[in-house]
Design a protein around this motif. Structure first.
Motif, mmCIF file in Angstrom:
data_model
loop_
_atom_site.group_PDB
_atom_site.id
_atom_site.type_symbol
_atom_site.label_atom_id
_atom_site.label_comp_id
_atom_site.label_asym_id
_atom_site.label_seq_id
_atom_site.Cartn_x
_atom_site.Cartn_y
_atom_site.Cartn_z
ATOM 1 N N ALA A 236 0.806 -1.222 0.000
ATOM 2 C CA ALA A 236 0.000 0.000 0.000
ATOM 3 C C ALA A 236 0.839 1.271 0.000
ATOM 4 C CB ALA A 236 -0.922 -0.004 1.217
ATOM 5 N N ASP A 237 2.138 1.127 -0.111
ATOM 6 C CA ASP A 237 3.015 2.296 -0.057
ATOM 7 C C ASP A 237 2.616 3.323 -1.118
ATOM 8 O OD1 ASP A 237 5.265 3.792 0.856
ATOM 9 O OD2 ASP A 237 6.385 3.113 -0.910
ATOM 10 N N GLY A 238 2.428 4.574 -0.683
ATOM 11 C CA GLY A 238 2.069 5.651 -1.591
ATOM 12 C C GLY A 238 0.591 5.750 -1.893
ATOM 13 N N LEU A 239 -0.227 4.853 -1.361
ATOM 14 C CA LEU A 239 -1.674 4.875 -1.597
ATOM 15 C C LEU A 239 -2.395 5.435 -0.371
ATOM 16 C CD1 LEU A 239 -2.202 1.377 -3.267
ATOM 17 C CD2 LEU A 239 -2.153 3.614 -4.393
ATOM 18 N N PRO A 240 -3.601 5.980 -0.541
ATOM 19 C CA PRO A 240 -4.379 6.509 0.593
ATOM 20 C C PRO A 240 -5.058 5.381 1.372
ATOM 21 C CG PRO A 240 -5.594 6.837 -1.439
ATOM 22 C CD PRO A 240 -4.278 6.255 -1.829
ATOM 23 N N VAL A 241 -4.231 4.525 1.970
ATOM 24 C CA VAL A 241 -4.704 3.369 2.744
ATOM 25 C C VAL A 241 -4.256 3.557 4.188
ATOM 26 C CG1 VAL A 241 -4.599 0.864 3.054
ATOM 27 C CG2 VAL A 241 -4.607 1.845 0.739
ATOM 28 N N THR A 242 -5.200 3.447 5.121
ATOM 29 C CA THR A 242 -4.892 3.595 6.546
ATOM 30 C C THR A 242 -5.189 2.288 7.265
ATOM 31 O OG1 THR A 242 -5.497 5.936 6.484
ATOM 32 C CG2 THR A 242 -5.393 4.885 8.650
ATOM 33 N N PHE A 243 -4.192 1.731 7.943
ATOM 34 C CA PHE A 243 -4.360 0.510 8.722
ATOM 35 C C PHE A 243 -4.643 0.903 10.178
ATOM 36 C CE2 PHE A 243 -1.694 -0.698 5.125
ATOM 37 C CZ PHE A 243 -2.350 -1.839 4.668
ATOM 38 N N ARG A 244 -5.848 0.647 10.621
ATOM 39 C CA ARG A 244 -6.270 1.089 11.952
ATOM 40 C C ARG A 244 -6.124 0.015 13.022
ATOM 41 N NH1 ARG A 244 -8.480 5.969 11.783
ATOM 42 N NH2 ARG A 244 -9.250 6.788 9.782
ATOM 43 N N GLY A 245 -5.772 -1.206 12.649
ATOM 44 C CA GLY A 245 -5.614 -2.274 13.630
ATOM 45 C C GLY A 245 -6.949 -2.821 14.104
ATOM 46 N N ALA A 246 -6.872 -3.681 15.104
ATOM 47 C CA ALA A 246 -8.083 -4.295 15.644
ATOM 48 C C ALA A 246 -8.904 -3.257 16.400
ATOM 49 C CB ALA A 246 -7.713 -5.446 16.566
ATOM 50 N N ILE A 247 -10.219 -3.347 16.253
ATOM 51 C CA ILE A 247 -11.148 -2.394 16.859
ATOM 52 C C ILE A 247 -12.095 -3.140 17.784
ATOM 53 C CG2 ILE A 247 -12.967 -0.701 16.382
ATOM 54 C CD1 ILE A 247 -10.347 0.233 15.337
ATOM 55 N N LYS A 248 -12.337 -2.602 18.968
ATOM 56 C CA LYS A 248 -13.319 -3.207 19.874
ATOM 57 C C LYS A 248 -14.693 -3.235 19.205
ATOM 58 C CE LYS A 248 -11.090 -1.551 24.106
ATOM 59 N NZ LYS A 248 -11.256 -0.710 25.323
ATOM 60 N N ALA A 249 -15.450 -4.281 19.506
ATOM 61 C CA ALA A 249 -16.750 -4.461 18.854
ATOM 62 C C ALA A 249 -17.643 -3.244 19.017
ATOM 63 C CB ALA A 249 -17.440 -5.708 19.419
ATOM 64 N N GLU A 250 -17.628 -2.651 20.213
ATOM 65 C CA GLU A 250 -18.525 -1.527 20.476
ATOM 66 C C GLU A 250 -18.086 -0.251 19.747
ATOM 67 O OE1 GLU A 250 -15.950 -2.062 24.259
ATOM 68 O OE2 GLU A 250 -16.878 -3.311 22.712
ATOM 69 N N ASP A 251 -16.865 -0.247 19.187
ATOM 70 C CA ASP A 251 -16.365 0.943 18.486
ATOM 71 C C ASP A 251 -16.436 0.833 16.971
ATOM 72 O OD1 ASP A 251 -15.741 2.106 20.926
ATOM 73 O OD2 ASP A 251 -13.678 1.348 20.921
ATOM 74 N N VAL A 252 -16.801 -0.352 16.475
ATOM 75 C CA VAL A 252 -16.731 -0.576 15.027
ATOM 76 C C VAL A 252 -17.636 0.384 14.262
ATOM 77 C CG1 VAL A 252 -17.341 -2.197 13.184
ATOM 78 C CG2 VAL A 252 -15.956 -2.961 15.118
ATOM 79 N N ARG A 253 -18.891 0.440 14.630
ATOM 80 C CA ARG A 253 -19.832 1.228 13.837
ATOM 81 C C ARG A 253 -19.521 2.722 13.903
ATOM 82 N NH1 ARG A 253 -25.833 -0.978 14.709
ATOM 83 N NH2 ARG A 253 -26.235 0.898 13.473
ATOM 84 N N ARG A 254 -19.095 3.207 15.064
ATOM 85 C CA ARG A 254 -18.712 4.615 15.164
ATOM 86 C C ARG A 254 -17.511 4.899 14.262
ATOM 87 N NH1 ARG A 254 -14.705 6.675 17.711
ATOM 88 N NH2 ARG A 254 -14.363 4.798 18.948
ATOM 89 N N THR A 255 -16.592 3.932 14.154
ATOM 90 C CA THR A 255 -15.384 4.126 13.358
ATOM 91 C C THR A 255 -15.682 4.172 11.861
ATOM 92 O OG1 THR A 255 -14.082 2.995 15.062
ATOM 93 C CG2 THR A 255 -13.062 3.221 12.892
ATOM 94 N N ILE A 256 -16.622 3.367 11.393
ATOM 95 C CA ILE A 256 -16.891 3.299 9.953
ATOM 96 C C ILE A 256 -18.003 4.261 9.515
ATOM 97 C CG2 ILE A 256 -16.161 0.894 9.896
ATOM 98 C CD1 ILE A 256 -19.078 0.055 9.655
ATOM 99 N N ARG A 257 -18.658 4.889 10.468
ATOM 100 C CA ARG A 257 -19.791 5.774 10.143
ATOM 101 C C ARG A 257 -19.345 6.888 9.191
ATOM 102 N NH1 ARG A 257 -22.259 6.733 15.396
ATOM 103 N NH2 ARG A 257 -22.996 4.599 15.013
ATOM 104 N N GLY A 258 -20.148 7.120 8.161
ATOM 105 C CA GLY A 258 -19.838 8.160 7.195
ATOM 106 C C GLY A 258 -19.054 7.680 5.989
ATOM 107 N N ALA A 259 -18.580 6.424 6.026
ATOM 108 C CA ALA A 259 -17.909 5.871 4.857
ATOM 109 C C ALA A 259 -18.953 5.496 3.802
ATOM 110 C CB ALA A 259 -17.062 4.665 5.245
#
Length: 367
Positions: A236-259
């Motif tokens: 992914a070098d040079g691409l607009p890719v962000t690796f956010r790591g593992a996310i707690k279940a209760e935080d998943v939807r807040r994290t992806i909201r708006g995508a």
């Protein structure tokens, strides 16, 4: 007095407040919490957490299965129903022992079939594991299945009722106000970060979009091994890719909201009903999924389904077409509505509790 049944839940279960290591752990944690929210007493018999080495994992599982079988036998007075999510395959024999111990103490057994490879496994009747799994189903008092495609098939192996128990979200969609994407088109990949889940295809899709002048980004949510993470960083070098790591279940939807899009090019042999797919659709993300597991029946008319061998360019072209045609807003609303009508705790959990009550009512009549 109508006393709620007491449940013992056995299988891969995420620890409260920690990221799940896979779909089984996430789904089981959610269901246990929601059963308790409905007033049911649930005790947990979680499988051993994963170990980094195969030898360590094998030793942990062997010790865990032996201890769980002993606890089920000794503690059967604490529950009425054992609900097990078996891993099957080479685990099927110790899992059968756990169920036999509960049966020996007069407990009811619910066998919860999750994976998308169930039909393939059971289509090899000469295999010892398939025979053992068939025996487990025959001894069950209730069989639950993750996909509608399995209801009739599972009924061939058991006289017990077969109940559709899909993955779901605890909270339905909120007040979504989808409009045409403004600014970057945001893609999300949410899964275990392993090759068979299709992360490299997702990165290829972003590369193709960027190469044709489209403003697009990819957020990658999930844990990867250190070696594979380094490989993906290079890819992914040079691409607009962000690796956010593992996310707690209760935080998943807040994290992806708006995508805008959920990209899921999975080729995993055991794919079933992805938790991530349901969560993404609940937030109005348009699903772009491989034709694997139960993706086709869950997505329906709310996104796009691709052949498993399709590469990143096929997914990128779908993004271009959906955005350019103005179709995204309609697909987004459809996705959220499909979850609201079919895959929420409100629509799923009461049906399972009613099945539990039926089991106990049948036991009381027999007594």
């Amino acid at each position: 007095m109508n006393v709620p049944p007491r449940i013992a839940y056995c299988g891969p279960i995420a620890r409260p407040g920690e990221p799940a290591r896979g779909g089984y752990e996430s789904a089981n944690r959610r269901l246990i919490d929601d059963l308790r929210g409905h007033g049911l007493a649930v005790i947990e018999y979680p499988y051993a957490p994963e170990r980094l080495t195969p030898a360590g994992k094998a030793l942990a599982y062997a010790s865990n299965f032996a201890g769980t079988a002993a606890r089920v036998l000794a503690e059967a007075g604490r529950f009425d129903i054992l609900h097990i999510t078996p891993l099957r395959r080479h685990f099927i024999l110790p899992e059968a022992v756990i169920c036999m111990n509960a049966k020996a103490r007069g407990r009811k057994i619910v066998v919860d079939i999750r994976a998308g490879c169930f039909m393939r496994e059971m289509s090899r009747p000469g295999a010892m594991r398939a025979r053992a799994e068939a025996q487990l189903l025959r001894r069950a008092d209730l069989v639950t299945v993750e996909g509608l495609e399995y209801v009739e098939f599972a009924g061939r192996f058991t006289d017990a009722p077969v109940h559709y128990l899909p993955n779901y979200v605890s909270q339905g969609p909120g007040g979504l106000e989808p409009g045409a994407p403004v600014g970057p088109v945001r893609l999300v990949f949410l899964a275990r970060i392993v090759p068979e889940k299709g992360i490299e295809t997702a990165i290829e899709a972003v590369r193709s979009l960027v190469a044709t002048g489209h403003d697009a980004t990819l957020d990658v949510l999930g844990g990867a091994s250190p070696d594979y993470a380094r490989r993906l960083d290079a890819l992914a070098d040079g691409l607009p890719v962000t690796f956010r790591g593992a996310i707690k279940a209760e935080d998943v939807r807040r994290t992806i909201r708006g995508a805008h899009f959920f990209i899921f090019p999975t080729r995993h042999d055991g794919e079933g009903h992805s938790n991530a797919l349901t969560e993404a659709m609940a937030e109005g993300l348009v699903p772009l999924c491989a034709d694997n597991g139960f993706n086709r029946s869950i997505v329906a008319q709310c996104g796009r389904i691709f052949e498993k061998q399709d590469g990143g360019e096929a997914y990128a072209q779908a993004v271009r077409e959906i955005v350019a045609s103005g179709e995204w807003s309609d697909l987004s609303r459809r996705a959220a509505m499909r979850i609201a009508q079919n895959y929420t705790a409100e629509t799923v959990v009461p049906g399972l509790i009613e099945r539990y009550r039926d089991l106990m009512e049948g036991a009381r009549k027999a007594a």
